[in-house]
Design an enzyme around this catalytic site. Structure first.
Site, PDB file in Angstrom:
ATOM      1  CG  ASN A 137      -0.310  -0.400   2.486  1.00  0.00           C
ATOM      2  OD1 ASN A 137       0.310  -1.451   2.584  1.00  0.00           O
ATOM      3  ND2 ASN A 137      -0.439   0.431   3.501  1.00  0.00           N
ATOM      4  CD  GLN A 165      -3.755  -0.301  -1.530  1.00  0.00           C
ATOM      5  OE1 GLN A 165      -4.153   0.267  -2.560  1.00  0.00           O
ATOM      6  NE2 GLN A 165      -3.977   0.182  -0.325  1.00  0.00           N
ATOM      7  CB  SER A 185     -10.531  -3.254   1.749  1.00  0.00           C
ATOM      8  OG  SER A 185     -11.152  -2.149   2.359  1.00  0.00           O
ATOM      9  CG  HIS A 187     -12.143   1.802   2.021  1.00  0.00           C
ATOM     10  ND1 HIS A 187     -11.160   2.737   2.179  1.00  0.00           N
ATOM     11  CD2 HIS A 187     -11.836   0.794   2.858  1.00  0.00           C
ATOM     12  CE1 HIS A 187     -10.293   2.309   3.100  1.00  0.00           C
ATOM     13  NE2 HIS A 187     -10.691   1.120   3.521  1.00  0.00           N
ATOM     14  CB  THR A 223     -28.137  -8.569  10.607  1.00  0.00           C
ATOM     15  OG1 THR A 223     -28.922  -9.299  11.523  1.00  0.00           O
ATOM     16  CG2 THR A 223     -28.970  -8.152   9.412  1.00  0.00           C
ATOM     17  CB  CYS A 310      -3.183   2.913   8.713  1.00  0.00           C
ATOM     18  SG  CYS A 310      -4.132   2.306   7.319  1.00  0.00           S
TER      19      CYS A 310
END
Ligand code: PMP
Length: 367
Positions: A137, A165, A185, A187, A223, A310
């Site tokens: 990343n 990535q 992921s 996003h 859920t 991050c």
């Protein structure tokens, strides 16, 4: 505004937002048997097919999670292997998933040392799970997964790959890769934050990450995040279009790096001796802290990261660059510029105008 931080999170296309709105309006619980429930279930299974299709997997191999952090933890903690081997350049969510994990070293470009992996596997491969990411990343450096899988299979070790990535930036084929587990992921590919997936090669190789009402074939109770999953599916549908843009993205990235080197001959581009993602440039401007660069660029309307997003905010030397043998002082001057399919020549101009001023200042103070 110029957004050059796709590796932190990619912008959401309108079609994805639309798919999420439509899913948000479905009132049924996907586990309910009535028509409302069946409609919600159908939206999840549609998304499962899209996500599987984007990475060459079968729908029944996809387990939806709250993101790659959860998928990484689930793979490494629930696969039943007491020995965990992780490359030294993994994302923190892999490095920290199991406290006792051994680290596989990397070379100066950040490529995994296969000899070191072989030695670690010789100490008990059948008890081990190996985690090596598809592409980094921070630097974009691509790992030789074929060789990792070959070495692991000689000793009976399982292989997990954090492929967050990859999709839309390089071809990702779960079946061809031959890994046991693969994390995604949403996003990073234009989907919403807070949803991801773990792809499993074989049923029965993983214990439940979360016990509950039996959702996700008993592997991840709770859920389902219907809205998020629908957005993930819509974003996955755009993966081939992203891939079709990869050549154009790479030309822009290469132009940026060429101009950076011309503007500051002492600038360093990390990982450029290895295969890299087409969209990522990790660049140090010696003498100007990453924090100062990010702030100056932000004031000029250009968004980039210092090292990994991050760990930015708390600026510390990147563990990735440190593992590559980069001195802390130089690593502290490194920024990550990451492009996407929407990036254009004007964005490169905006970056160069702002970054060029910083580089000129260092030349003046050196003179
Ligand atoms: N792995 C890699 C390589 C990443 O870049 C990221 C996001 N920074 C993650 C894992 C974590 O993903 P998520 O935000 O979905 O938990």
């Amino acid at each position: 505004m110029t957004y050059l931080d796709y590796n932190a999170s990619a912008p959401m296309p309108e079609a994805v937002a639309g798919a999420m709105m439509a899913a948000a309006r479905l009132c049924g619980n996907p586990s309910s048997v009535h028509a409302y429930g069946r409609k919600a279930r159908a939206a999840i299974e549609d998304a499962r097919r899209e996500v599987a299709g984007a990475v060459g997997a079968r729908p029944e191999q996809v387990v939806f999670t709250s993101g790659a952090t959860e998928a990484n933890a689930m793979a490494l903690r629930c696969c039943g292997r007491p020995r965990v081997l992780v490359s030294a350049v993994e994302h923190e969510s892999v490095l920290n998933a199991v406290g006792t994990a051994a680290r596989i070293s990397v070379d100066g470009n950040g490529v995994i040392d296969l000899g070191h992996l072989r030695d670690l596997l010789a100490e008990g491969g059948g008890q081990s799970v190996v985690s090596v990411m598809l592409a980094n990343n921070e630097t974009g450096v691509i790992q030789p997964l074929d060789a990792v899988v070959a070495l692991a299979s000689e000793t009976g070790a399982l292989v997990h790959c954090d492929a967050v990535q990859g999709p839309g930036r390089m071809p990702v084929d779960f079946t061809a890769l031959g890994v046991d587990f693969l994390s995604l992921s949403a996003h990073k590919l234009g989907g919403p934050k807070g949803v991801g997936a773990l792809i499993l090669r074989l049923e029965g190789t993983l214990d439940a990450g979360m016990r509950g009402g039996g959702q996700e074939r008993g592997l991840r109770g709770g859920t389902e995040n219907l809205t998020g999953i629908a957005g993930f599916g819509a974003a996955a549908r755009a993966v081939p279009a992203g891939l079709a843009q990869a050549g154009a993205v790479e030309r822009l990235r290469n132009e940026l790096e060429t101009r950076v080197r011309a503007g500051a001959p002492d600038a360093v581009v990390f990982g450029d001796g290895a295969h890299r993602l087409p969209n990522t440039a990790c660049i140090a401007l010696p003498g100007v802290s990453a924090e100062a660069q990010v702030m100056a660029l932000d004031l000029a309307g250009v968004a980039v990261s210092a090292g990994s997003a991050c760990s930015s905010g708390k600026i510390k030397a990147s563990h990735v660059l440190r593992a590559m043998g980069v001195a802390d002082g130089l690593a502290a001057c490194a920024i990550r510029v990451s492009l996407g399919p929407e990036t254009g020549a004007a964005d490169i101009e905006s970056f160069m105008a702002a970054w060029g001023k910083l580089a000129a200042r260092t030349r003046q103070s050196a003179a």
